[in-house]
Every structure is written in structure tokens, then in C-alpha cells.
Design a protein around this motif. Structure first.
Motif, mmCIF file in Angstrom:
data_model
loop_
_atom_site.group_PDB
_atom_site.id
_atom_site.type_symbol
_atom_site.label_atom_id
_atom_site.label_comp_id
_atom_site.label_asym_id
_atom_site.label_seq_id
_atom_site.Cartn_x
_atom_site.Cartn_y
_atom_site.Cartn_z
ATOM 1 N N PRO A 120 0.825 -1.219 0.000
ATOM 2 C CA PRO A 120 0.000 0.000 0.000
ATOM 3 C C PRO A 120 0.854 1.263 0.000
ATOM 4 O O PRO A 120 0.495 2.258 -0.632
ATOM 5 C CB PRO A 120 -0.823 -0.119 1.291
ATOM 6 C CG PRO A 120 -0.869 -1.585 1.579
ATOM 7 C CD PRO A 120 0.464 -2.120 1.117
ATOM 8 N N GLU A 121 1.988 1.229 0.699
ATOM 9 C CA GLU A 121 2.856 2.399 0.773
ATOM 10 C C GLU A 121 3.446 2.731 -0.598
ATOM 11 O O GLU A 121 3.509 3.905 -0.990
ATOM 12 C CB GLU A 121 3.988 2.166 1.776
ATOM 13 C CG GLU A 121 3.553 2.015 3.218
ATOM 14 C CD GLU A 121 3.043 0.619 3.547
ATOM 15 O OE1 GLU A 121 2.514 0.445 4.665
ATOM 16 O OE2 GLU A 121 3.161 -0.299 2.703
ATOM 17 N N LEU A 122 3.841 1.698 -1.324
ATOM 18 C CA LEU A 122 4.418 1.919 -2.647
ATOM 19 C C LEU A 122 3.355 2.416 -3.621
ATOM 20 O O LEU A 122 3.618 3.310 -4.430
ATOM 21 C CB LEU A 122 5.055 0.628 -3.157
ATOM 22 C CG LEU A 122 5.904 0.725 -4.432
ATOM 23 C CD1 LEU A 122 7.040 1.725 -4.255
ATOM 24 C CD2 LEU A 122 6.460 -0.643 -4.806
ATOM 25 N N ALA A 123 2.160 1.859 -3.533
ATOM 26 C CA ALA A 123 1.072 2.293 -4.406
ATOM 27 C C ALA A 123 0.730 3.760 -4.162
ATOM 28 O O ALA A 123 0.512 4.526 -5.111
ATOM 29 C CB ALA A 123 -0.153 1.414 -4.183
ATOM 30 N N LEU A 124 0.705 4.158 -2.902
ATOM 31 C CA LEU A 124 0.389 5.548 -2.563
ATOM 32 C C LEU A 124 1.489 6.486 -3.046
ATOM 33 O O LEU A 124 1.203 7.555 -3.599
ATOM 34 C CB LEU A 124 0.202 5.688 -1.056
ATOM 35 C CG LEU A 124 -0.096 7.103 -0.545
ATOM 36 C CD1 LEU A 124 -1.395 7.632 -1.141
ATOM 37 C CD2 LEU A 124 -0.157 7.111 0.985
ATOM 38 N N ALA A 125 2.746 6.088 -2.850
ATOM 39 C CA ALA A 125 3.856 6.935 -3.277
ATOM 40 C C ALA A 125 3.851 7.122 -4.785
ATOM 41 O O ALA A 125 4.087 8.226 -5.295
ATOM 42 C CB ALA A 125 5.180 6.315 -2.826
ATOM 43 N N SER A 126 3.567 6.053 -5.521
ATOM 44 C CA SER A 126 3.492 6.143 -6.983
ATOM 45 C C SER A 126 2.351 7.054 -7.402
ATOM 46 O O SER A 126 2.498 7.900 -8.300
ATOM 47 C CB SER A 126 3.299 4.745 -7.571
ATOM 48 O OG SER A 126 3.040 4.805 -8.958
ATOM 49 N N SER A 127 1.209 6.894 -6.759
ATOM 50 C CA SER A 127 0.036 7.712 -7.082
ATOM 51 C C SER A 127 0.305 9.189 -6.809
ATOM 52 O O SER A 127 -0.081 10.058 -7.592
ATOM 53 C CB SER A 127 -1.163 7.221 -6.271
ATOM 54 O OG SER A 127 -2.305 8.018 -6.511
ATOM 55 N N ASN A 128 0.959 9.473 -5.692
ATOM 56 C CA ASN A 128 1.254 10.869 -5.340
ATOM 57 C C ASN A 128 2.177 11.514 -6.371
ATOM 58 O O ASN A 128 1.987 12.677 -6.741
ATOM 59 C CB ASN A 128 1.899 10.931 -3.959
ATOM 60 C CG ASN A 128 0.911 10.671 -2.840
ATOM 61 O OD1 ASN A 128 -0.299 10.767 -3.027
ATOM 62 N ND2 ASN A 128 1.416 10.335 -1.671
ATOM 63 N N ALA A 129 3.166 10.757 -6.829
ATOM 64 C CA ALA A 129 4.086 11.297 -7.834
ATOM 65 C C ALA A 129 3.368 11.537 -9.151
ATOM 66 O O ALA A 129 3.552 12.567 -9.802
ATOM 67 C CB ALA A 129 5.267 10.342 -8.022
ATOM 68 N N ASN A 130 2.547 10.583 -9.551
ATOM 69 C CA ASN A 130 1.791 10.719 -10.798
ATOM 70 C C ASN A 130 0.839 11.913 -10.742
ATOM 71 O O ASN A 130 0.607 12.590 -11.742
ATOM 72 C CB ASN A 130 1.007 9.439 -11.077
ATOM 73 C CG ASN A 130 0.276 9.489 -12.402
ATOM 74 O OD1 ASN A 130 0.876 9.657 -13.450
ATOM 75 N ND2 ASN A 130 -1.043 9.351 -12.354
ATOM 76 N N ALA A 131 0.312 12.168 -9.543
ATOM 77 C CA ALA A 131 -0.647 13.270 -9.380
ATOM 78 C C ALA A 131 -0.015 14.625 -9.652
ATOM 79 O O ALA A 131 -0.703 15.556 -10.088
ATOM 80 C CB ALA A 131 -1.238 13.246 -7.973
ATOM 81 N N ILE A 132 1.286 14.756 -9.417
ATOM 82 C CA ILE A 132 1.965 16.030 -9.685
ATOM 83 C C ILE A 132 1.852 16.377 -11.164
ATOM 84 O O ILE A 132 1.468 17.491 -11.537
ATOM 85 C CB ILE A 132 3.451 15.956 -9.274
ATOM 86 C CG1 ILE A 132 3.601 15.729 -7.762
ATOM 87 C CG2 ILE A 132 4.174 17.233 -9.699
ATOM 88 C CD1 ILE A 132 3.170 16.885 -6.918
#
Length: 204
Positions: A120-132
Motif C-alpha cells: 500500500p505504501e508503494l502504491a500511494l507513493a506512486s500515485s502521489n508522484a503521478n498526481a503532480i
């Protein structure tokens, strides 16, 4: 090699740093957990106190990479002096810059075969970066005629793919992919062609 052991206070980070060196030298599947332990100066048994296996170590390396990636992308896109167009283009350049400055992290994130859904931590980190990038695309898309305006998620995915392609083909010294143009120039002109194709109007 000096044995570090637990006395240095952060064995987990020492193992991630060892993984980064080995990933750059041998690729994400070219080393064992025992090699990472040796490089960090600890016994193989000590590694298992922090990581279940090599994939777990690479996933932790990727997670750290996404944190750096997020900061790089956010810094590039949120300069208050930039227009929406310049901020969007800065995200593309930031992707290229990240890949060149943090190759071990980049490989762990995008070339290791570790899914972003590994944790879950990796999925969230990837999503946050993509959101930028997606947020920058959403702001810029307001300047595109409605009939030519793709969804922001598609818009950002196109630029992400273009940036990734330039990195993979021309910024990583891959065999047989020499270009007379600098990766930065290839990316900038590619983004420009794409935006003109969408009918992007001039932005103040």
C-alpha cells in the motif's frame, strides 16, 4: 570493507544504499540478498530482520525513490513564477533529470518488475508522484480548446510515456540508441509537437 553492523544506527538504510550500488552495477536481478548484506558490512541473517527477500529490498528502494521523485516533480511544477505551460514542461524535464541523477532508484521504480501494488505504501507513493504531473496537465488543459482537450489523466500519461521513452532510449546509454540530439532537446521538441497538435493557445 569495514564492518558496520548495527552500531551505525540505520541498517535498513545501509541495505538500501547497498542495493542502489548493486542495482546500478548488476541490474535489479543481478545480485543476491547476501551480496547486499556483504556490501553493507553485515551478515546475511541480519538482513532478514528488515527484508523478507530481494524483492522486498528493491521495493523499499523504489519507495524511497518515489519520495525523491515526488519532491523533484513538485519543486519543478510549483514555482510560482512559471506559467501553466512552463510548469508542465518543467515536469517532463524533471523526470529526465531524476533518471539521470538517481539511476538506481529509477531502475528500482520502473525496470525491476516490482509492481507499484507490491505494498500500500508503494502504491500511494506512486500515485502521489503521478498526481503532480496530472495536476500540471489539468491546469494546462484549461488553455486547450474544448473539442481537442483530452482528459488530464490521458494528457499526463502521454507526456509521461514520452519522457520515459526518451530516458530509456537516449539517456541511459542503451546499445544501438545513439542520437545526434541531447535527450533534453528531444524531450522539449517532442512535448512542443504534442502540445501544438492539441491546439494549445499562447499562455501569458
Amino acid at each position: 570493507m569495514v564492518k558496520r553492523g548495527y552500531h551505525h544506527g540505520n541498517l535498513r538504510q545501509a541495505l538500501i544504499e547497498a542495493a542502489l550500488v548493486l542495482i546500478e552495477a548488476k541490474g535489479p536481478t543481478g545480485f543476491s540478498l547476501s551480496e547486499a548484506a556483504k556490501h553493507a558490512g553485515v551478515t546475511p541473517a541480519a538482513v532478514y530482520r528488515h527484508f523478507a527477500g530481494r524483492e522486498d529490498l528493491i521495493a523499499a528502494t523504489a519507495l524511497q525513490g518515489y519520495g525523491i521523485f515526488f519532491d523533484v516533480m513538485q519543486h519543478a511544477s510549483q514555482d510560482g513564477h512559471l506559467s501553466d505551460l512552463a510548469a508542465f514542461e518543467a515536469c517532463g524535464r524533471a523526470y529526465l533529470d531524476f533518471a539521470q541523477k538517481f539511476p538506481g532508484h529509477y531502475i528500482a521504480m520502473f525496470e525491476s518488475g516490482i509492481s507499484v501494488n507490491y505494498s500500500p505504501e508503494l502504491a500511494l507513493a506512486s500515485s502521489n508522484a503521478n498526481a503532480i504531473l496530472e495536476n500540471a496537465a489539468e491546469r494546462l488543459s484549461r488553455h486547450i480548446p474544448m473539442e481537442k482537450r483530452p482528459p488530464a489523466s490521458m494528457f499526463s500519461a502521454h507526456i509521461w510515456a514520452l519522457s520515459h521513452g526518451v530516458v530509456e532510449l537516449f539517456a541511459r546509454n542503451s546499445p544501438g540508441t545513439q542520437s545526434p540530439y541531447a535527450p533534453e532537446d528531444l524531450l522539449e521538441t517532442g512535448i512542443g509537437i504534442y502540445l501544438r497538435g492539441l491546439g494549445l493557445i499562447e499562455i501569458d
